[in-house]
Design an enzyme around this catalytic site. Sequence first.
Site, short mmCIF file in Angstrom:
data_model
loop_
_atom_site.label_atom_id
_atom_site.label_comp_id
_atom_site.label_asym_id
_atom_site.label_seq_id
_atom_site.Cartn_x
_atom_site.Cartn_y
_atom_site.Cartn_z
N LYS A 89 0.05 -16.54 -2.53
CA LYS A 89 1.15 -15.58 -2.72
C LYS A 89 2.50 -16.25 -2.49
CE LYS A 89 -1.02 -11.25 -2.05
NZ LYS A 89 -1.69 -10.38 -1.14
N LYS B 226 5.07 -16.36 -5.58
CA LYS B 226 6.30 -15.55 -5.47
C LYS B 226 7.51 -16.40 -5.04
CE LYS B 226 3.67 -11.36 -4.46
NZ LYS B 226 3.88 -9.94 -4.25
N PHE C 137 4.99 -10.86 3.40
CA PHE C 137 3.78 -10.58 4.17
C PHE C 137 2.60 -10.60 3.21
CE2 PHE C 137 4.42 -9.11 8.59
CZ PHE C 137 5.79 -9.28 8.67
N LYS D 87 2.38 21.03 -10.70
CA LYS D 87 1.13 20.67 -10.01
C LYS D 87 -0.03 20.78 -10.99
CE LYS D 87 -1.85 22.21 -6.29
NZ LYS D 87 -2.20 23.31 -5.40
N ASN E 181 -0.37 4.12 0.78
CA ASN E 181 -1.22 3.30 1.66
C ASN E 181 -0.87 3.61 3.10
OD1 ASN E 181 0.89 1.36 2.68
ND2 ASN E 181 1.13 1.10 0.46
N ASP F 15 1.32 -1.51 -5.84
CA ASP F 15 1.32 -2.47 -6.96
C ASP F 15 1.29 -1.75 -8.31
OD1 ASP F 15 1.35 -4.97 -5.62
OD2 ASP F 15 -0.67 -4.54 -4.90
O1 PMT Z 1 3.70 -0.93 8.45
P1 PMT Z 1 2.66 -1.27 9.49
O2 PMT Z 1 1.72 -0.12 9.74
O3 PMT Z 1 3.29 -1.81 10.75
O4 PMT Z 1 1.72 -2.43 8.92
C1 PMT Z 1 2.25 -3.68 8.65
C2 PMT Z 1 1.84 -4.17 7.24
C3 PMT Z 1 0.35 -4.46 7.24
C4 PMT Z 1 2.17 -3.13 6.17
C5 PMT Z 1 2.73 -5.42 6.91
O5 PMT Z 1 2.72 -6.27 7.98
C6 PMT Z 1 2.27 -6.13 5.67
O6 PMT Z 1 1.33 -6.90 5.63
N1 PMT Z 1 3.02 -5.84 4.57
C7 PMT Z 1 2.69 -6.32 3.24
C8 PMT Z 1 1.51 -5.58 2.72
C9 PMT Z 1 1.31 -5.87 1.28
O7 PMT Z 1 1.61 -5.05 0.47
O8 PMT Z 1 0.92 -7.08 1.00
P2 PMT Z 1 0.79 -7.62 -0.51
O9 PMT Z 1 -0.11 -8.74 -0.38
O10 PMT Z 1 0.40 -6.53 -1.45
O11 PMT Z 1 2.26 -8.07 -0.89
C10 PMT Z 1 2.73 -9.39 -0.63
C11 PMT Z 1 4.23 -9.36 -0.46
O12 PMT Z 1 4.85 -8.92 -1.66
C12 PMT Z 1 4.73 -8.45 0.63
O13 PMT Z 1 5.81 -9.09 1.26
C13 PMT Z 1 5.18 -7.20 -0.13
O14 PMT Z 1 6.26 -6.55 0.58
C14 PMT Z 1 5.68 -7.81 -1.42
N2 PMT Z 1 5.56 -6.92 -2.58
C15 PMT Z 1 4.34 -6.50 -3.01
C16 PMT Z 1 4.26 -5.71 -4.14
C17 PMT Z 1 5.44 -5.36 -4.82
N3 PMT Z 1 5.40 -4.58 -5.91
N4 PMT Z 1 6.62 -5.77 -4.38
C18 PMT Z 1 6.71 -6.55 -3.28
O15 PMT Z 1 7.81 -6.91 -2.85
#
Ligand code: PMT
Length: 400
Positions: free
Chosen positions: A337, A341, A323, A288, A209, A278
């Site tokens: 979320k 979580k 986040f 490859k 991403n 995810d």
């Molecule tokens: O890196 P930048 O370019 O500065 O951009 C910032 C950002 C947009 C990446 C950042 O601020 C942000 O929003 N990060 C979380 C993005 C995300 O994956 O969101 P999510 O809704 O999928 O995940 C929710 C939370 O679970 C996040 O804290 C993520 O780190 C965590 N997570 C998600 C999936 C996973 N398998 N493990 C996790 O820990």
Amino acid sequence: MQGRRVVVGISGSIAAYKACELVSRLRQRGAQVWVVMTAAARRFVGTATLRALSGRNVACEMFGAYPHHELEHISLAEFGEVMIVAPATANIIAKVAAGICDDLLTTTINAAACPVIFAPAMNWRMWNNPITQSNVKKLQELGYEFVGPEEGWLACGESRAGRLAGTEKLMAAIEKALGLEKTKLAGRRVVITAGPTREWIDAVRFISNPSSGKMGYALAEQAARRGAEVTLISGPTALQAPAGVQVVYVETAAQMAAAVQEHLLGSEVFIGAAAVADWRPRRQAEGKLKKTQGPPQLQLEPTDDIIAQVAGSAYRPSVVVGFAAETENLEHNALEKLRRKNLDLVVANDLTRPGSGFGSDTNAVMIIDRNGPRKRLDTAAKARIAAEILDVVEQLLGDQ
Ligand code: PMT
């Protein structure tokens, strides 16, 4: 502040005389002070005064101030650990916002490698002028700090907003920029994830991403400045390691999960700013894949939810911050979320807003706790957003 290098810029306002008190206080605290004055500032206060107070020649001209430096007009910009412009007039703010470098002060600010703080002082109409306000907003978005102005008695004979912030406030802002502020994070262990992960399809292709890591790195830098012992677990980015931060480089979600588990013990704050994939391919193809074989039939499986594991762990840190990057129903989805979580805070990014989320230098977020939105932050530099997030984290640590 013993030995710390502070550059004080003075522009042409009646409040220039108050800069004398600031320079004197900095010297009393042991700082090394360099003063840069504009021509207008010198009409309000003499260089002899500031030379005596700072213990150094006052720099006024583009050439000749520091003759032993080969690029004398930017020597201060490279040398200072923090720069404060006090007082900052509407004119200097406008020139810096427009990138104009037509004297030593504007050139030094433009070339500064250190944090720059503006302490505005001006007539209240000039402060309220939408041009000044939009210049201030622009500079704040670029990461410049502002202290004041305050409301109070102005030289124009009215009591309105436009007065230079008091010396205590200016000193506090300088201390904060130098990382001398005593904070709740000082000495505490903080683990932060940042950047994207890569989930390999074959030897040359992966699912990922657009996360640049800027948000997570800004958090790590700000937490280290507040005295925290920071471990940053970073996916692949093009960023430099922040000063004073231990960085653990990983590539896949599984590696990130393992690194988090390894560093979790003893940590009091966990912040998940990484955009963790995810799903990953159930199986990585060897070598490859040949294009001639046609598109691969990818079977995906979920990755470990790292932050949910942290929040459910026996070693759960006192404060767990996630986040949420959303394209719709920002508040509702982010709160969901947080609950699912078991987080203490969630920082919701609205991906539909320009200047917010992935890749940009700025962000606009809502900080949400279990009861709903706690702080809404308009578009600002990621460093500033990081500082605001850490302020809330410190409040939560303080409650415990
Ligand atoms: O890196 P930048 O370019 O500065 O951009 C910032 C950002 C947009 C990446 C950042 O601020 C942000 O929003 N990060 C979380 C993005 C995300 O994956 O969101 P999510 O809704 O999928 O995940 C929710 C939370 O679970 C996040 O804290 C993520 O780190 C965590 N997570 C998600 C999936 C996973 N398998 N493990 C996790 O820990």
